[in-house]
Design a protein around this motif. Structure first.
Motif, mmCIF file in Angstrom:
data_model
loop_
_atom_site.group_PDB
_atom_site.id
_atom_site.type_symbol
_atom_site.label_atom_id
_atom_site.label_comp_id
_atom_site.label_asym_id
_atom_site.label_seq_id
_atom_site.Cartn_x
_atom_site.Cartn_y
_atom_site.Cartn_z
ATOM 1 N N ASP A 1 0.827 -1.207 0.000
ATOM 2 C CA ASP A 1 0.000 0.000 0.000
ATOM 3 C C ASP A 1 0.863 1.260 0.000
ATOM 4 N N SER A 2 1.877 1.282 0.848
ATOM 5 C CA SER A 2 2.742 2.456 0.925
ATOM 6 C C SER A 2 3.564 2.619 -0.343
ATOM 7 N N LEU A 3 3.945 1.508 -0.959
ATOM 8 C CA LEU A 3 4.696 1.578 -2.211
ATOM 9 C C LEU A 3 3.829 2.178 -3.318
ATOM 10 N N ARG A 4 2.552 1.819 -3.318
ATOM 11 C CA ARG A 4 1.641 2.421 -4.296
ATOM 12 C C ARG A 4 1.508 3.921 -4.064
ATOM 13 N N GLU A 5 1.533 4.341 -2.796
ATOM 14 C CA GLU A 5 1.476 5.770 -2.497
ATOM 15 C C GLU A 5 2.700 6.489 -3.066
ATOM 16 N N THR A 6 3.865 5.865 -2.962
ATOM 17 C CA THR A 6 5.070 6.444 -3.552
ATOM 18 C C THR A 6 4.895 6.625 -5.055
ATOM 19 N N ALA A 7 4.360 5.594 -5.701
ATOM 20 C CA ALA A 7 4.130 5.662 -7.149
ATOM 21 C C ALA A 7 3.128 6.762 -7.493
ATOM 22 N N GLU A 8 2.089 6.903 -6.678
ATOM 23 C CA GLU A 8 1.074 7.935 -6.925
ATOM 24 C C GLU A 8 1.663 9.329 -6.776
ATOM 25 N N LEU A 9 2.536 9.520 -5.786
ATOM 26 C CA LEU A 9 3.173 10.826 -5.604
ATOM 27 C C LEU A 9 4.049 11.172 -6.806
ATOM 28 N N ALA A 10 4.756 10.180 -7.313
ATOM 29 C CA ALA A 10 5.592 10.416 -8.490
ATOM 30 C C ALA A 10 4.729 10.751 -9.703
ATOM 31 N N GLU A 11 3.614 10.053 -9.848
ATOM 32 C CA GLU A 11 2.709 10.304 -10.968
ATOM 33 C C GLU A 11 2.143 11.719 -10.896
ATOM 34 N N GLN A 12 1.750 12.135 -9.694
ATOM 35 C CA GLN A 12 1.201 13.476 -9.505
ATOM 36 C C GLN A 12 2.224 14.558 -9.839
ATOM 37 N N ALA A 13 3.495 14.252 -9.602
ATOM 38 C CA ALA A 13 4.564 15.211 -9.881
ATOM 39 C C ALA A 13 4.964 15.206 -11.357
ATOM 40 N N GLY A 14 4.388 14.299 -12.126
ATOM 41 C CA GLY A 14 4.742 14.210 -13.544
ATOM 42 C C GLY A 14 6.041 13.492 -13.797
ATOM 43 N N THR A 15 6.494 12.730 -12.813
ATOM 44 C CA THR A 15 7.760 11.989 -12.949
ATOM 45 C C THR A 15 7.526 10.541 -12.523
ATOM 46 N N PRO A 16 6.778 9.783 -13.306
ATOM 47 C CA PRO A 16 6.412 8.418 -12.909
ATOM 48 C C PRO A 16 7.605 7.512 -12.690
ATOM 49 N N ILE A 17 7.448 6.568 -11.772
ATOM 50 C CA ILE A 17 8.480 5.580 -11.486
ATOM 51 C C ILE A 17 7.877 4.182 -11.568
ATOM 52 N N GLN A 18 8.731 3.193 -11.706
ATOM 53 C CA GLN A 18 8.308 1.797 -11.689
ATOM 54 C C GLN A 18 8.433 1.260 -10.270
ATOM 55 N N VAL A 19 7.383 0.643 -9.759
ATOM 56 C CA VAL A 19 7.451 0.073 -8.415
ATOM 57 C C VAL A 19 7.181 -1.426 -8.483
ATOM 58 N N ARG A 20 7.911 -2.165 -7.662
ATOM 59 C CA ARG A 20 7.777 -3.611 -7.629
ATOM 60 C C ARG A 20 7.848 -4.098 -6.186
ATOM 61 N N ARG A 21 7.084 -5.131 -5.892
ATOM 62 C CA ARG A 21 7.178 -5.758 -4.568
ATOM 63 C C ARG A 21 8.352 -6.730 -4.578
ATOM 64 N N VAL A 22 9.357 -6.436 -3.777
ATOM 65 C CA VAL A 22 10.550 -7.292 -3.709
ATOM 66 C C VAL A 22 11.009 -7.396 -2.266
ATOM 67 N N ASP A 23 11.195 -8.625 -1.807
ATOM 68 C CA ASP A 23 11.840 -8.893 -0.526
ATOM 69 C C ASP A 23 13.337 -8.915 -0.801
ATOM 70 N N VAL A 24 14.078 -7.983 -0.198
ATOM 71 C CA VAL A 24 15.506 -7.844 -0.529
ATOM 72 C C VAL A 24 16.335 -9.033 -0.077
ATOM 73 N N THR A 25 15.771 -9.917 0.741
ATOM 74 C CA THR A 25 16.507 -11.116 1.153
ATOM 75 C C THR A 25 16.248 -12.300 0.217
ATOM 76 N N ASP A 26 15.411 -12.096 -0.799
ATOM 77 C CA ASP A 26 15.072 -13.136 -1.766
ATOM 78 C C ASP A 26 15.946 -12.953 -2.998
ATOM 79 N N GLN A 27 16.962 -13.765 -3.134
ATOM 80 C CA GLN A 27 17.941 -13.593 -4.205
ATOM 81 C C GLN A 27 17.299 -13.672 -5.591
#
Length: 255
Positions: free
Chosen positions: A42-68
């Motif tokens: 949910d919070s990651l989607r909020e980050t993406a929405e903020l970027a979209e609102q600013a006109g600078t979209p980003i790619q967001v992905r669900r990743v567990d950093v301990t999962d190689q």
């Protein structure tokens, strides 16, 4: 100093809130192709929405950093899409909801969990990104540690202080290993910042007297912001920091 990252590919871990969100949005604003990950959907989607609102979209992905496997998949995706990786920011970490306890009450599982997200994650992402940076003969890896890694942790969590110190050691080692390919590896060590629900609970737990004592121990007599941390990362990622590697920058208002 005019810093731009147009057409550069930037990976940011732990981007759902706090430092990671500020870092991801800052790079996107300066023209980068940003791939941001976290496990907080949910919070990651909020980050993406903020970027979209600013006109600078980003790619967001669900990743567990301990999962190689998941880590490698994100790095491969970014390279497939853009052809390169210019900057890796290993921000994912934290205390995973743990609180300070006497040494004899800490389980091996809790100890390993904090090392997993703070150290293993940085190692796995660097390991996956390094071959691409070597091929380019350029790259920036920036790890986000903590003042706890060069002193003691305000939380009293032994694993957190130890993991952040280990991450600083990893930073210095990788700087020497990767330098001949033009890859710099540096570390930002933030002081206390009210940047997410965990640090907000920590701040409230100090009470008015403890809060004032913390502020009195800071030279600038104020807390920092996530943007203060993002600014340090932008510097390390910039061309102006091209002859800086293996360094730890304390961003803590002065101690």
């Amino acid at each position: 100093m005019n810093v731009q990252f147009r057409e550069q590919t930037v990976l940011v871990t732990g981007a759902a809130q706090g430092f990671g969100r500020a870092i991801a949005l800052a790079f996107a604003e300066l023209g980068a192709n940003v791939y941001a990950c976290d496990v907080l959907d949910d919070s990651l989607r909020e980050t993406a929405e903020l970027a979209e609102q600013a006109g600078t979209p980003i790619q967001v992905r669900r990743v567990d950093v301990t999962d190689q496997v998941a880590v490698q998949h994100l790095v491969d995706e970014a390279v497939l899409d853009t052809g390169r990786i210019d900057v890796l920011v290993n921000n994912a970490g934290g205390v995973l909801g743990q609180v300070g306890r006497p040494l004899e009450e800490v389980s091996a599982q809790d100890w390993r969990a904090i090392f997993g997200v703070n150290v293993d994650g940085a190692f796995l992402f660097a390991q996956a990104a390094a071959p691409h940076m070597k091929r380019q003969n350029s790259g920036r890896i920036i790890n986000i540690s903590s003042g706890a890694g060069i002193g003691v942790s305000l939380t009293g969590i032994q694993a957190y202080a130890s993991a952040k110190a280990a991450q600083i050691g990893l930073t210095r080692q990788l700087a020497h290993e990767l330098g001949e390919w033009g890859i710099t590896v540096n570390n930002v060590a933030p002081g206390f910042v009210r940047s997410n629900p965990t640090t907000e609970r920590q701040w409230q737990s100090y009470g008015e007297e403890g809060q004032q004592r913390l502020l009195n121990n800071i030279a600038l007599k104020r807390l920092g912001t996530p943007q203060d941390i993002a600014n340090a990362v932008l510097f390390f990622a910039s061309e102006q920091a091209g002859w800086i590697s293996g360094q730890v920058l304390s961003v803590d208002g002065g101690k």
